[in-house]
Design a protein around this motif. Structure first.
Motif, short mmCIF file in Angstrom:
data_model
loop_
_atom_site.label_atom_id
_atom_site.label_comp_id
_atom_site.label_asym_id
_atom_site.label_seq_id
_atom_site.Cartn_x
_atom_site.Cartn_y
_atom_site.Cartn_z
N ILE A 297 8.00 -4.74 -5.29
CA ILE A 297 9.02 -4.37 -4.31
C ILE A 297 8.30 -3.99 -3.02
CG2 ILE A 297 10.85 -2.74 -3.74
CD1 ILE A 297 11.57 -2.59 -6.65
N PRO A 298 8.67 -4.55 -1.88
CA PRO A 298 7.88 -4.38 -0.65
C PRO A 298 7.68 -2.94 -0.19
CG PRO A 298 9.47 -6.15 -0.39
CD PRO A 298 9.80 -5.48 -1.67
N ASP A 299 8.62 -2.05 -0.50
CA ASP A 299 8.51 -0.69 0.02
C ASP A 299 8.19 0.35 -1.05
OD1 ASP A 299 10.90 -0.72 -1.31
OD2 ASP A 299 12.03 0.36 0.25
N ASP A 300 7.74 -0.08 -2.22
CA ASP A 300 7.43 0.87 -3.29
C ASP A 300 6.23 0.37 -4.08
OD1 ASP A 300 7.31 2.69 -5.34
OD2 ASP A 300 9.46 2.65 -5.79
N ALA A 301 5.08 0.95 -3.80
CA ALA A 301 3.84 0.50 -4.45
C ALA A 301 3.78 0.88 -5.93
CB ALA A 301 2.62 1.10 -3.73
N ALA B 128 0.83 -1.20 0.00
CA ALA B 128 0.00 0.00 0.00
C ALA B 128 0.87 1.25 0.00
CB ALA B 128 -0.91 0.00 1.21
N SER B 129 0.26 2.34 -0.44
CA SER B 129 0.87 3.66 -0.36
C SER B 129 -0.26 4.67 -0.27
CB SER B 129 1.74 3.93 -1.60
OG SER B 129 0.92 4.05 -2.75
N GLU B 130 0.10 5.92 -0.10
CA GLU B 130 -0.94 6.96 -0.05
C GLU B 130 -1.72 7.01 -1.36
OE1 GLU B 130 -1.39 11.79 0.76
OE2 GLU B 130 0.54 10.77 1.03
N GLY C 250 -2.98 -1.14 -2.46
CA GLY C 250 -1.97 -1.78 -3.27
C GLY C 250 -2.49 -1.96 -4.69
N ILE C 251 -1.71 -2.62 -5.52
CA ILE C 251 -2.10 -2.90 -6.90
C ILE C 251 -2.18 -4.41 -7.07
CG2 ILE C 251 -1.52 -2.65 -9.34
CD1 ILE C 251 0.11 -0.18 -8.55
N MET D 208 -0.17 -7.75 -0.17
CA MET D 208 0.89 -7.18 0.66
C MET D 208 0.38 -5.96 1.41
SD MET D 208 4.00 -7.55 -2.13
CE MET D 208 5.28 -6.90 -1.07
N ALA D 209 -0.73 -5.38 0.93
CA ALA D 209 -1.32 -4.22 1.61
C ALA D 209 -2.21 -4.63 2.77
CB ALA D 209 -2.13 -3.40 0.60
#
Length: 995
Positions: A113-117, A64-66, A71-72, A494-495
């Motif tokens: 990549i775990p830290d880049d959505a 996830a990200s803002e 997530g996608i 992952m989100a």
């Protein structure tokens, strides 16, 4: 006196005109197509289909990200590339050629990549891609120095690829040097199956690939720069001594899953497992192993995670030859046969003693609380009584593993952390083995849950298929199945670890309640007195053949497809219901099939004919008098050929049915029809009750019967298209064509003349102009002769003398279908597709439009993912609405404002069309009384201002026109449908004039 335009151009009215000008009387009984902005868009193709499709090979959901709070999610399909969802699976978007996926549309892997959505990786049949913008644009990952024999070289993301660099600067991803039938001397083709990045160091990731789609020679790639460059760290190739004697057989690895220790990026595991392409590859058709291997040095060296010693009786195995034998370290045992080939060593009787996880590992997962704990599932769907079946928990301590069996159920395992405890969910995916399974089998799949803090309670059943509301299958109740590479078919987001995505041989499912229920992610549905109707959420992956719109009612549309068969819509394509009647669809048993030839009656909106079957060559011609509803089909095949034995799957005798057409001058209740069955044209004069042969196209060209037998003609059958057409005003003129040429008749099919010779082999479609019936249009498409040669001249042709002579107006080697505007034959949309029944590498160009009779053409692919258009159908009531058949992505619809594609002053034709429309409404009485003169005067003044070049004043006069039309006291002088159509046409003109 009505003013006439000084500038007359033959052109089509645009989106405002919803009633055909040919007959206002007919408009009284014909409902206009329903229109809404959320269904179809101007200037962009919109997918329309029920949300059913072919196989999906992998699924995943990123962090996830803002920007992407869910997530996608990505579902990788075998026919149409990846589908992406940004709202937890509620809606989906297809990605393809115009998103940078320039090679194969068969996709097999997803990665994140775990830290880049924003980053999404896609693995395809021949190449890998990376996206940095959330999956909107992808870039190829190519190599300048890959050695396809040694499996050495570096791959890197190329963001500035220039034309001509593939095959020169960069190795060709389509170059398969290992194909014994190919001629490639170099290349970098790789089939990617799995990817995982480290959580503790996201710069590091691993991917698995194989030399082609059926390869079992796994290559493990590693990146240390977040996927910008990749290098092989391990290649599983056979080892030979200096005399070319096989020492170790290593090419039995099909890596489907990679798990990286979340505390140590150098500690990782892989799972080898067969899939639908590799079950009979490897050493003497044994297939790849189903085992786990571990590396503790970043993928360089590997050891099998073997488990405890296990003893069980040998048996015939999946192939009846016995069980292949392995050494203690997992090496396959083999021997040199007397014929000089190496073969696997088998054991069929007696007792086998070996480590528990030497074979039949169905899945594994790393514990999220303790990285020294593994959960391993062992089992075989083909042998549910296999000794040792179950889920095991392994703990690594003091240099060794200890194992505990948690349950005797096996399947796919997912583990999440919750308040310091481990929650294990086990998906029992035994599935259904038939299209009409027993009640016992129908109760699968099931989901079980185990919690480490409640270990004594064991596993709890939290979902099962027969529990209402637990599993919503979607568009049709196809048999449930999962692709053999089970581990790639279920993914936890992952989100959100309680969100799951599940794909199989036909469907995409989603769960947002911790796997307690699964809904169709591919479709939504509504229910009425006729049952369930389905609409896609953006997922397709369907091989489609045809779409036909009823001339009697524009809301009635029928489609023919592979696997999902025949579908109907009664709301202009918004929702769909299948009509695959048991008894006519071979072994699909009423829940799938194949349909290609479709013919709605142009006057009786309830009547439709179609060819139904299980495959291309076993079709039965049927007729419905109830809008094609399931259960309403009756056989209409008398006199048509049926094979002596089934051509496909030993179920149904039939024929290759194509090219249905109808003589509109024949009696409405006793139609004259034409159809092509096995390259022979047949005619019916009794509404399809019986048929008689009128032309054998093979015999007419000096050829023997073509052998239709399903399996041997898999590749060539779909290109053996055929078509017929009848002059709508004179039934004497009949046209027919197919793989062997084009023919015309001037006496209702009694005699025939071949025209065009070999250049016209490969007839795809014939259309007779409704404006000028002596004008005929013909598409000649891809075709190979019986000997594999190609002598035809593909393209779109036009005749102005009933098909005697022809001129080519559009050249395209992959042209398949087209349609001619019924109100203006200068407007034509043509479709180009180099694929039909399977995925492929894009070579074709998609959709083309001409508004000047073929003088100039423009691509109109906006909204499409791939440049594949199989056929085109314009709505006969409103030709600005256009449907296309798109192999892999089913069907699309679009509204065209044709004036945008015309040079000069396009409003001329629209204004003239509005005048004609008003005249016909006045003549029919739909506009009457004092409103007649008021509307005519306002329109005449608008014409006058337009002819002066004063568009601004013309708009004001059209505003007066609308005021009169909407005057409350004059509503008794205009019918609602006339008012709506005149309003839409006037508003469209005002909008154009205001630009």
């Amino acid at each position: 006196m009505k003013k006439r335009l000084f500038k007359i151009i033959s052109f089509l009215l645009v989106i405002g005109l919803f009633v055909q000008l040919a007959s206002v009387a007919a408009a009284e009984k014909t409902p206009a197509p329903t229109n809404s902005n959320d269904f179809q868009k101007p200037d962009q193709w919109q997918m329309v289909e029920p949300g059913a499709g072919g196989a999906f090979f992998s699924v995943g959901a990123g962090p996830a990200s803002e920007k992407y709070p869910h997530g996608i999610a990505v579902a990788a399909s075998d026919l149409s590339g990846p589908y992406l969802s940004y709202d937890n699976g509620k809606t989906w978007e297809n990605r393809g050629y115009w998103n940078g996926l320039v090679y194969h549309n068969h996709t097999s892997m997803v990665g994140f990549i775990p830290d880049d959505a924003n980053v999404v990786f896609i693995g395809a049949e021949d190449i890998m891609y990376k996206s940095d913008d959330g999956g909107h644009q992808f870039y190829p990952i190519l190599s300048e120095d890959w050695d396809p024999w040694k499996r050495t070289g570096t791959f890197k993301v190329i963001r500035d690829l220039k034309p001509g660099e593939i095959g020169t600067k960069y190795k060709d991803p389509l170059g398969d040097v290992h194909d014994e039938w190919g001629d490639a001397e170099d290349g970098a083709l790789l089939y990617f199956t799995s990817m995982t990045f480290s959580k503790s160091n996201p710069n590091i990731g691993y991917a698995a690939a194989h030399h082609n789609w059926e390869g079992t020679d796994a290559v493990i790639f590693k990146t240390t720069d977040r996927g910008e460059t990749w290098n092989p760290v391990k290649v599983f190739l056979n080892e030979y001594d200096d005399k070319d004697k096989l020492v170790k057989f290593n090419e039995n690895m099909r890596v489907q899953k990679i798990v990286v220790d979340y505390t140590n990026p150098d500690n990782l595991y892989i799972l080898s497992q067969p899939d639908q392409f590799t079950e009979e590859t490897g050493l003497y058709w044994e297939g790849p192993k189903s085992s786990i291997y571990q590396s503790v040095n970043g993928g360089k060296d590997w050891e099998i995670v073997a488990g405890d010693m296990h003893s069980y009786p040998a048996y015939g195995g999946d192939n009846g030859m016995g069980l292949p034998l392995y050494d203690a370290d997992g090496q396959q045992q083999f021997y040199l046969h007397t014929n000089g080939e190496y073969r696997a060593a088998y054991q069929k009787t007696g007792t086998i003693e070996e480590p528990l996880f030497m074979r039949y590992v169905s899945d594994f997962e790393l514990d999220p609380v303790d990285p020294n704990v593994l959960y391993v599932s062992k089992g075989n769907r083909r042998n549910l009584n296999l000794p040792g079946t179950g889920l095991y928990k392994g703990t690594f301590k003091d240099g060794k593993w200890t194992w505990e069996q948690l349950t005797k159920t096996f399947g796919i395992v997912k583990v999440k952390e919750e308040k310091g405890n481990s929650v294990v969910r086990l998906f029992d995916i035994r599935g259904w083995s038939d299209t009409k399974p027993s009640e016992e089998l129908r109760n699968y799949p099931k989901v079980y849950e185990y919690r480490s803090d409640k270990a004594a309670e064991g596993f709890e059943l939290i979902a099962e298929a027969t529990k209402p509301g637990t599993f919503e299958l979607g568009a049709i109740h196809h048999y449930y199945s999962t692709s053999p590479a089970y581990v790639k078919t279920i993914a936890a987001s992952m989100a959100n670890p309680d969100s799951y995505f599940w794909v199989d041989s036909q469907w995409v499912f989603r769960s947002d309640d911790g796997a307690r229920s699964f809904k169709s992610a591919a479709s939504t549905s509504r229910t009425d007195e006729e049952g369930n109707w389905y609409s896609t959420t953006g997922v397709s992956n369907v091989v489609s053949f045809s779409l036909k719109i009823s001339e009697a009612n524009p809301n009635i549309i029928y489609t023919g497809n592979a696997d999902i068969g025949f579908w109907r819509s009664k709301d202009n394509g918004r929702s769909w219901q299948h009509s695959n009647q048991d008894g006519f669809v071979s072994d699909w048993k009423g829940i799938g099939g194949q349909a290609q030839a479709i013919l709605p009656d142009p006057d009786r909106e309830n009547v439709v004919w179609a060819g139904l079957g299980g495959y291309y060559v076993d079709q039965i011609l049927v007729k419905s008098t109830d809008y094609g509803a399931n259960g309403s089909w009756v056989e209409s095949h008398k006199g048509l050929p049926k094979s002596e034995s089934p051509r496909w799957n030993s179920y149904q005798n039939g024929a290759a049915i194509r090219g249905l057409s109808l003589d509109k001058t024949s009696p409405i209740n006793n139609r004259t029809l034409y159809v092509v069955a096995d390259d022979t044209v047949f005619k019916s004069v009794d509404d399809g009750t019986s048929w008689k042969q009128v032309l054998d196209m093979r015999e007419a060209t000096g050829k023997g019967p073509y052998e239709y037998n399903g399996f041997e003609t898999w590749d060539v059958n779909p290109d053996r298209t055929a078509a017929t057409a009848v002059d709508p005003t004179d039934g004497n003129y009949v046209y027919a064509g197919g793989a062997d040429g084009f023919f015309r008749s001037t006496d209702k099919g009694a005699t025939w003349e071949q025209v065009g010779g070999v250049e016209f082999e490969g007839v795809q479609k014939i259309v007779v102009s409704k404006q000028n019936p002596e004008h005929v249009f013909l598409a000649i498409g891809p075709y190979q002769n019986d000997d594999g040669t190609n002598n035809n001249s593909p393209g779109l042709y036009r005749s102005t003398d009933h098909g005697k002579t022809w001129e080519k107006i559009f050249e395209d080697e992959f042209i398949r279908g087209f349609d001619v505007n019924p109100l203006d034959e200068n407007i034509i949309i043509a479709g180009s597709a180099n694929v039909w029944i399977a995925g492929g590498v894009p070579e074709s160009s998609g959709a083309w439009l001409t508004v000047d009779g073929g003088e100039t053409w423009k691509k109109v692919n906006e909204g499409l993912s791939w440049p594949y258009v199989r056929d085109v159908e314009m709505n006969p009531h409103d030709p600005s609405q256009v449907f296309i058949v798109t192999p892999g992505t089913s069907h699309h619809v679009r509204y065209f404002d044709y004036s945008k594609y015309k040079d000069g002053e396009p409003q001329v034709a629209e204004l003239e069309a509005l005048q004609n429309l008003l005249d016909q409404y006045i003549a029919s009485g739909k506009v009457n009384g004092p409103l007649v003169n008021q509307l005519r005067n306002s329109l005449d003044q608008a014409v006058h201002q337009f002819n002066k070049g004063s568009n601004k004043q013309a708009v004001k006069k059209m505003e007066d026109f609308l005021k009169h039309l909407n005057n409350a006291q004059k509503q008794k002088n205009v019918t609602p449908d006339a008012k709506d159509s005149l309003t839409n046409a006037a508003q469209a003109l005002m909008k154009a004039w205001s630009k």
